[in-house]
Design a protein around this motif. Structure first.
Motif, mmCIF file in Angstrom:
data_model
loop_
_atom_site.group_PDB
_atom_site.id
_atom_site.type_symbol
_atom_site.label_atom_id
_atom_site.label_comp_id
_atom_site.label_asym_id
_atom_site.label_seq_id
_atom_site.Cartn_x
_atom_site.Cartn_y
_atom_site.Cartn_z
ATOM 1 N N THR A 1 0.822 -1.206 0.000
ATOM 2 C CA THR A 1 0.000 0.000 0.000
ATOM 3 C C THR A 1 0.857 1.258 0.000
ATOM 4 O O THR A 1 0.420 2.295 -0.485
ATOM 5 C CB THR A 1 -0.939 0.039 1.216
ATOM 6 O OG1 THR A 1 -0.158 -0.006 2.414
ATOM 7 C CG2 THR A 1 -1.916 -1.125 1.177
ATOM 8 N N LYS A 2 2.058 1.162 0.562
ATOM 9 C CA LYS A 2 2.988 2.294 0.599
ATOM 10 C C LYS A 2 4.409 1.774 0.430
ATOM 11 O O LYS A 2 4.717 0.642 0.802
ATOM 12 C CB LYS A 2 2.892 3.059 1.914
ATOM 13 C CG LYS A 2 1.567 3.765 2.140
ATOM 14 C CD LYS A 2 1.625 4.620 3.385
ATOM 15 C CE LYS A 2 0.288 5.183 3.760
ATOM 16 N NZ LYS A 2 -0.253 6.178 2.881
ATOM 17 N N LEU B 1 2.551 6.778 7.792
ATOM 18 C CA LEU B 1 2.299 5.451 7.218
ATOM 19 C C LEU B 1 1.039 4.800 7.772
ATOM 20 O O LEU B 1 0.331 4.104 7.046
ATOM 21 C CB LEU B 1 3.515 4.554 7.425
ATOM 22 C CG LEU B 1 4.819 5.087 6.817
ATOM 23 C CD1 LEU B 1 5.967 4.120 7.086
ATOM 24 C CD2 LEU B 1 4.671 5.366 5.334
ATOM 25 N N ASN C 1 -1.828 8.382 7.788
ATOM 26 C CA ASN C 1 -1.988 9.107 6.514
ATOM 27 C C ASN C 1 -1.874 10.625 6.653
ATOM 28 O O ASN C 1 -2.486 11.372 5.896
ATOM 29 C CB ASN C 1 -3.306 8.741 5.831
ATOM 30 C CG ASN C 1 -3.305 7.304 5.385
ATOM 31 O OD1 ASN C 1 -2.368 6.839 4.748
ATOM 32 N ND2 ASN C 1 -4.345 6.579 5.744
ATOM 33 N N GLU D 1 1.983 8.739 -2.152
ATOM 34 C CA GLU D 1 1.732 10.162 -1.976
ATOM 35 C C GLU D 1 2.806 11.048 -2.595
ATOM 36 O O GLU D 1 2.538 12.179 -2.964
ATOM 37 C CB GLU D 1 1.603 10.518 -0.486
ATOM 38 C CG GLU D 1 0.448 9.844 0.208
ATOM 39 C CD GLU D 1 0.856 8.534 0.854
ATOM 40 O OE1 GLU D 1 1.783 7.865 0.348
ATOM 41 O OE2 GLU D 1 0.260 8.184 1.860
ATOM 42 N N ILE E 1 3.602 -2.516 3.880
ATOM 43 C CA ILE E 1 4.407 -1.319 3.639
ATOM 44 C C ILE E 1 5.856 -1.749 3.517
ATOM 45 O O ILE E 1 6.373 -2.448 4.383
ATOM 46 C CB ILE E 1 4.264 -0.299 4.778
ATOM 47 C CG1 ILE E 1 2.798 0.125 4.940
ATOM 48 C CG2 ILE E 1 5.156 0.917 4.527
ATOM 49 C CD1 ILE E 1 2.533 0.982 6.168
ATOM 50 N N VAL F 1 7.941 8.951 0.475
ATOM 51 C CA VAL F 1 6.882 7.967 0.711
ATOM 52 C C VAL F 1 5.929 8.006 -0.481
ATOM 53 O O VAL F 1 5.410 9.061 -0.845
ATOM 54 C CB VAL F 1 6.101 8.272 2.008
ATOM 55 C CG1 VAL F 1 4.945 7.292 2.183
ATOM 56 C CG2 VAL F 1 7.036 8.224 3.219
ATOM 57 N N TYR F 2 5.720 6.843 -1.081
ATOM 58 C CA TYR F 2 4.770 6.691 -2.180
ATOM 59 C C TYR F 2 3.641 5.792 -1.735
ATOM 60 O O TYR F 2 3.853 4.931 -0.891
ATOM 61 C CB TYR F 2 5.459 6.078 -3.409
ATOM 62 C CG TYR F 2 6.342 7.046 -4.137
ATOM 63 C CD1 TYR F 2 5.806 8.094 -4.874
ATOM 64 C CD2 TYR F 2 7.725 6.924 -4.082
ATOM 65 C CE1 TYR F 2 6.617 8.993 -5.537
ATOM 66 C CE2 TYR F 2 8.546 7.826 -4.741
ATOM 67 C CZ TYR F 2 7.982 8.853 -5.470
ATOM 68 O OH TYR F 2 8.791 9.747 -6.123
#
Length: 100
Positions: free
Chosen positions: A4-5, A88, A91, A68, A46, A65-66
């Protein structure tokens, strides 16, 4: 999507006089993120890993951080848990570390 990240930590080393994230605790940060995520059971959703130059050398060590695309600068090992908890998990970027 498997993760997810993604957390990318610059570990690049450059010749002096340019500051570089690698010699400014880059791998220490990678390991701190990995350990922190694993301790919270988040390492399956993550991923934290080392990266090459993020082109923010003067503000390193730097982290992005992706998905985002939030860039952090001057990150220390003491900041890692705050980034994990606030960004993380919650958000919400850690504004004091965000590179505008």
């Amino acid at each position: 999507m498997k993760y997810t990240k993604h957390v990318f930590v610059c570990t690049n080393d450059k010749e002096a006089p340019k500051k570089c994230c690698g010699s400014e605790r880059g791998m220490e940060l990678v390991n701190a993120f990995k350990e922190g995520l694993k301790a919270k059971g988040l390492d399956i959703e993550i991923r934290a890993q080392r990266a090459g130059c993020l082109d923010t050398c003067g503000k390193g060590p730097s982290v992005v951080v992706y998905p985002e695309g939030v860039f952090y600068g001057f990150v220390t090992p003491e900041d890692v848990n705050e980034i994990i908890e606030k960004h993380l998990i919650g958000n919400e970027p850690v504004e004091r570390l965000v590179i505008a």
